[in-house]
Motif scaffolding. Structure first.
Motif, PDB file in Angstrom:
ATOM      1  N   ALA A   1       0.881  -1.182   0.000  1.00 40.62           N
ATOM      2  CA  ALA A   1       0.000   0.000   0.000  1.00 40.62           C
ATOM      3  C   ALA A   1       0.914   1.226   0.000  1.00 40.62           C
ATOM      4  CB  ALA A   1      -0.942  -0.030   1.194  1.00 40.62           C
ATOM      5  N   SER A   2       0.389   2.353   0.451  1.00 39.65           N
ATOM      6  CA  SER A   2       1.217   3.563   0.457  1.00 39.65           C
ATOM      7  C   SER A   2       2.049   3.614   1.744  1.00 39.65           C
ATOM      8  CB  SER A   2       0.325   4.801   0.375  1.00 39.65           C
ATOM      9  OG  SER A   2      -0.282   5.022   1.627  1.00 39.65           O
ATOM     10  N   GLU A   3       2.919   4.617   1.804  1.00 34.20           N
ATOM     11  CA  GLU A   3       3.735   4.857   3.024  1.00 34.20           C
ATOM     12  C   GLU A   3       2.853   4.940   4.272  1.00 34.20           C
ATOM     13  OE1 GLU A   3       6.931   5.216   3.270  1.00 34.20           O
ATOM     14  OE2 GLU A   3       7.701   5.748   1.279  1.00 34.20           O
ATOM     15  N   ARG A   4       1.628   5.507   4.076  1.00 31.53           N
ATOM     16  CA  ARG A   4       0.711   5.703   5.211  1.00 31.53           C
ATOM     17  C   ARG A   4       0.424   4.406   5.954  1.00 31.53           C
ATOM     18  NH1 ARG A   4      -1.438   8.893   1.028  1.00 31.53           N
ATOM     19  NH2 ARG A   4      -2.513   7.101   0.152  1.00 31.53           N
ATOM     20  N   SER A   5       0.421   3.295   5.213  1.00 31.47           N
ATOM     21  CA  SER A   5       0.025   2.012   5.816  1.00 31.47           C
ATOM     22  C   SER A   5       1.213   1.136   6.193  1.00 31.47           C
ATOM     23  CB  SER A   5      -0.852   1.234   4.839  1.00 31.47           C
ATOM     24  OG  SER A   5      -1.931   2.016   4.415  1.00 31.47           O
ATOM     25  N   ALA A   6       2.427   1.544   5.799  1.00 32.37           N
ATOM     26  CA  ALA A   6       3.597   0.690   6.031  1.00 32.37           C
ATOM     27  C   ALA A   6       3.713   0.339   7.510  1.00 32.37           C
ATOM     28  CB  ALA A   6       4.862   1.398   5.556  1.00 32.37           C
ATOM     29  N   GLY A   7       3.921  -0.944   7.795  1.00 34.54           N
ATOM     30  CA  GLY A   7       4.110  -1.398   9.175  1.00 34.54           C
ATOM     31  C   GLY A   7       2.814  -1.835   9.848  1.00 34.54           C
ATOM     32  N   LYS A   8       1.677  -1.407   9.320  1.00 36.00           N
ATOM     33  CA  LYS A   8       0.398  -1.887   9.875  1.00 36.00           C
ATOM     34  C   LYS A   8       0.214  -3.336   9.447  1.00 36.00           C
ATOM     35  CE  LYS A   8      -1.880   2.606   9.692  1.00 36.00           C
ATOM     36  NZ  LYS A   8      -2.780   3.426   8.891  1.00 36.00           N
ATOM     37  N   THR A   9      -0.750  -4.025  10.048  1.00 34.48           N
ATOM     38  CA  THR A   9      -0.941  -5.433   9.683  1.00 34.48           C
ATOM     39  C   THR A   9      -2.375  -5.705   9.257  1.00 34.48           C
ATOM     40  OG1 THR A   9      -1.479  -6.061  11.945  1.00 34.48           O
ATOM     41  CG2 THR A   9       0.838  -6.261  11.293  1.00 34.48           C
ATOM     42  N   LEU A  10      -2.544  -6.772   8.476  1.00 30.56           N
ATOM     43  CA  LEU A  10      -3.867  -7.282   8.107  1.00 30.56           C
ATOM     44  C   LEU A  10      -3.852  -8.786   8.371  1.00 30.56           C
ATOM     45  CD1 LEU A  10      -4.550  -5.406   4.729  1.00 30.56           C
ATOM     46  CD2 LEU A  10      -5.889  -5.177   6.824  1.00 30.56           C
ATOM     47  N   LYS A  11      -5.021  -9.314   8.750  1.00 30.57           N
ATOM     48  CA  LYS A  11      -5.114 -10.748   9.077  1.00 30.57           C
ATOM     49  C   LYS A  11      -5.318 -11.580   7.807  1.00 30.57           C
ATOM     50  CE  LYS A  11      -5.811 -12.411  13.540  1.00 30.57           C
ATOM     51  NZ  LYS A  11      -5.184 -11.340  14.247  1.00 30.57           N
ATOM     52  N   PHE A  12      -4.561 -12.677   7.703  1.00 30.79           N
ATOM     53  CA  PHE A  12      -4.780 -13.627   6.620  1.00 30.79           C
ATOM     54  C   PHE A  12      -4.560 -15.030   7.176  1.00 30.79           C
ATOM     55  CE2 PHE A  12      -3.391 -16.197   2.974  1.00 30.79           C
ATOM     56  CZ  PHE A  12      -4.481 -16.005   2.143  1.00 30.79           C
ATOM     57  N   LYS A  13      -5.581 -15.865   7.050  1.00 31.70           N
ATOM     58  CA  LYS A  13      -5.526 -17.232   7.595  1.00 31.70           C
ATOM     59  C   LYS A  13      -5.023 -17.238   9.044  1.00 31.70           C
ATOM     60  CE  LYS A  13      -5.474 -19.763   3.294  1.00 31.70           C
ATOM     61  NZ  LYS A  13      -4.890 -20.739   2.393  1.00 31.70           N
ATOM     62  N   GLY A  14      -5.557 -16.307   9.839  1.00 33.82           N
ATOM     63  CA  GLY A  14      -5.225 -16.281  11.259  1.00 33.82           C
ATOM     64  C   GLY A  14      -3.885 -15.640  11.605  1.00 33.82           C
ATOM     65  N   GLU A  15      -3.131 -15.252  10.568  1.00 32.40           N
ATOM     66  CA  GLU A  15      -1.820 -14.639  10.827  1.00 32.40           C
ATOM     67  C   GLU A  15      -1.871 -13.148  10.538  1.00 32.40           C
ATOM     68  OE1 GLU A  15       1.948 -16.027   9.016  1.00 32.40           O
ATOM     69  OE2 GLU A  15       0.847 -17.925   8.882  1.00 32.40           O
TER      70      GLU A  15
ATOM     71  N   LEU B   1      -0.230 -10.249   8.717  1.00 30.44           N
ATOM     72  CA  LEU B   1       0.776  -9.951   7.689  1.00 30.44           C
ATOM     73  C   LEU B   1       1.076  -8.457   7.722  1.00 30.44           C
ATOM     74  CD1 LEU B   1      -0.382 -12.023   4.565  1.00 30.44           C
ATOM     75  CD2 LEU B   1       1.043 -12.727   6.492  1.00 30.44           C
ATOM     76  N   VAL B   2       2.359  -8.124   7.646  1.00 32.83           N
ATOM     77  CA  VAL B   2       2.773  -6.721   7.712  1.00 32.83           C
ATOM     78  C   VAL B   2       2.683  -6.083   6.326  1.00 32.83           C
ATOM     79  CG1 VAL B   2       4.645  -5.130   8.348  1.00 32.83           C
ATOM     80  CG2 VAL B   2       4.309  -7.267   9.632  1.00 32.83           C
ATOM     81  N   ILE B   3       2.087  -4.885   6.271  1.00 32.96           N
ATOM     82  CA  ILE B   3       1.948  -4.160   5.006  1.00 32.96           C
ATOM     83  C   ILE B   3       3.252  -3.418   4.704  1.00 32.96           C
ATOM     84  CG2 ILE B   3       0.638  -2.339   3.820  1.00 32.96           C
ATOM     85  CD1 ILE B   3      -1.609  -3.025   5.972  1.00 32.96           C
TER      86      ILE B   3
END
Ligand code: A2P
Length: 339
Positions: free
Chosen positions: A36-50, A52-54
Motif C-alpha cells: 500500500a502507500s507509506e501511510r500504511s507501512a508497518g500496519k498489519t492485516l489478518k490472513f488465515k489467522g496470521e 501480515l505486515v503491510i
C-alpha cells in the motif's frame, strides 16, 4: 503448484476483499505480499489467522512475484505495473489505466476467457458496472445478437472506495442528529440523496463512467457495432450496484426464453417473484458472488425490446472476485510469465 501473489492497495475496499477471497477460495499461494502507500507501512492485516505486515510499495516490491493484484488507483498502477511486469509478474489491474489499451486483454472470465492468452504482462479488470452488465447480457447476445443497450445505473458508495463508504455512514448519522452532512471524499452529500456519477465529465456530455460502459462492453464482447448508451448515478447504498437495462434485438426475444437462458448462465442468479413484487435488491446482492437478475419483461415500447433489472456486489464480482477469477484462469491455462 503454488504462486507468489502481491496485492497492491491491500488496505482499500477492494484490497481487503481480495485478501478475503484468496483465503476463502483457497488460492494456491506460495507467498502473499501486502503493498500500500507509506501511510500504511508497518500496519498489519489478518490472513488465515496470521498478521501480515503491510509494506510501502517500492522498486523492490515485485522481485519474486508471479501475480500482482492491483487496486490502488490508476496513477499507482501506471507507476508500478511496468516495473512488476519487467520483474516477471503478471499484473491483474483493477484501475482504468490500461483497459482500452489494445495490447491489454479486458476480461470477464464468464464472457471472454480466451482473451487471456493474448496478454503481454498486464490484464485489465473491467469497470464494475460493465462486469455486472456483461454477465446478464452476454448469454442472451449468444442466442440473438443485441443491437442496442440503454442502461441506467444506481451505484453504491463502495465504487469510490472505503473512505466514501465511511463518509456515507457519517453523513447519515449527522443528518439523523439534525446536523449538516459534510462531503469530503465524494463531491456532494450522498446520504439521503443521489447525484449523477462523479467521474470526470467529457465533451460528449457523458461522464467517464458512462463511456466506460460503452467502450469496455464493446471490447469485451468483441463487437464494435453494438450501440450503447448509459446514465450512471451514485446512490446512498454501501456496496452493491443496481442497473436497469433495456436491450434491443433484430427480432423479438421472449422474456420466458431470456429467463430460461439466464437461469443457467454462469455467475447469474435469477431472482423473481412477480406475485410478491420481489426482485433483486442491493442489500441481498451484497456479499454474494452472483449477479442477481430479474424483472425480465417485454419492452412495451418496442416489439424487439427486452427490459431487465440486476444487482451485483460491486466490491466482489464488480472488482475483487473478477480479478481472482482471472488469476485462477491464468493458473488453469498456464498463462503466467514464470510458467
Ligand atoms: P493506503 O491505505 O496506504 O492509502 P480505496 O479504493 O478503498 O480508496 O483504496 C485505495 C488503496 O490504494 C489503498 O490500499 C491505498 O493505500 C492504496 N494507495 C493509494 N495511493 C497509493 C500509492 N501512491 N501507492 C501505493 N498504494 C496506494
Amino acid at each position: 503448484k503454488s504462486y507468489r501473489v502481491a496485492i497492491l492497495g491491500a488496505t482499500g475496499a477492494v484490497g481487503t476483499e481480495l485478501l478475503e477471497l484468496l483465503e476463502s477460495r483457497n488460492f494456491p499461494l506460495a507467498d502473499l505480499k501486502l503493498l500500500a502507500s507509506e501511510r500504511s507501512a508497518g500496519k498489519t492485516l489478518k490472513f488465515k489467522g496470521e498478521n501480515l505486515v503491510i509494506e510501502a510499495v517500492s522498486d523492490r516490491s515485485f522481485a519474486n512475484v508471479d501475480i500482482v493484484l492491483a487496486s490502488a488507483g490508476g496513477g499507482t498502477s501506471k507507476t508500478w505495473a511496468g516495473v512488476a511486469v519487467d520483474k516477471g509478474a503478471v499484473v491483474i489491474d483493477n484501475s482504468s489505466a490500461f483497459r482500452m489499451n489494445p495490447d491489454v486483454p479486458l476480461i470477464v472470465p464468464e464472457v471472454n476467457p480466451q482473451a487471456a492468452a493474448e496478454h503481454k504482462g498486464i490484464i485489465a479488470n473491467p469497470n464494475c458496472t460493465t462486469i455486472l452488465m456483461t454477465l446478464a447480457v452476454w448469454p442472451l447476445h449468444q442466442v440473438k445478437p443485441v443491437t442496442r443497450i440503454v442502461a441506467a445505473t444506481y451505484q453504491s458508495a463502495s465504487g469510490a472506495g472505503a473512505k466514501a463508504m465511511e463518509e456515507v455512514k457519517i453523513q447519515s448519522s449527522a443528518i439523523l442528529q439534525g446536523q449538516q452532512p459534510v462531503a469530503e471524499v465524494l463531491p456532494y452529500p450522498l446520504a439521503f440523496n443521489l447525484f449523477p456519477h462523479n467521474s470526470p465529465m467529457t465533451d460528449l456530455g457523458y461522464c467517464e463512467e458512462e463511456l466506460k460502459m460503452v467502450n469496455e462492453t464493446r471490447k469485451i464482447f468483441g463487437s464494435q457495432d453494438i450501440r450503447i448508451t448509459a446514465t450512471c448515478v451514485r446512490v446512498p447504498v454501501l456496496r452493491a450496484h443496481s442497473e436497469a437495462i433495456n436491450l434491443e434485438f433484430d427480432t423479438p426475444f421472449s422474456p420466458d426464453e431470456a429467463r430460461a437462458i439466464l437461469s443457467n448462465a454462469p455467475g447469474v442468479k435469477l431472482v423473481e417473484d412477480w406475485q410478491k413484487n420481489y426482485f433483486p435488491m442491493p442489500i441481498e446482492a451484497s456479499g454474494k458472488d452472483e449477479v442477481l437478475v430479474g424483472r425480465i419483461r417485454q419492452d412495451i415500447s418496442h416489439p424487439c425490446g427486452l427490459e431487465l433489472w440486476l444487482c451485483g456486489d460491486q466490491i466482489r464480482k464488480g472488482a475483487a472476485l473478477n480479478a481472482i477469477q482471472i488469476a485462477e484462469l491464468l493458473v488453469e491455462k498456464n498463462l503466467l510469465q514464470n510458467g
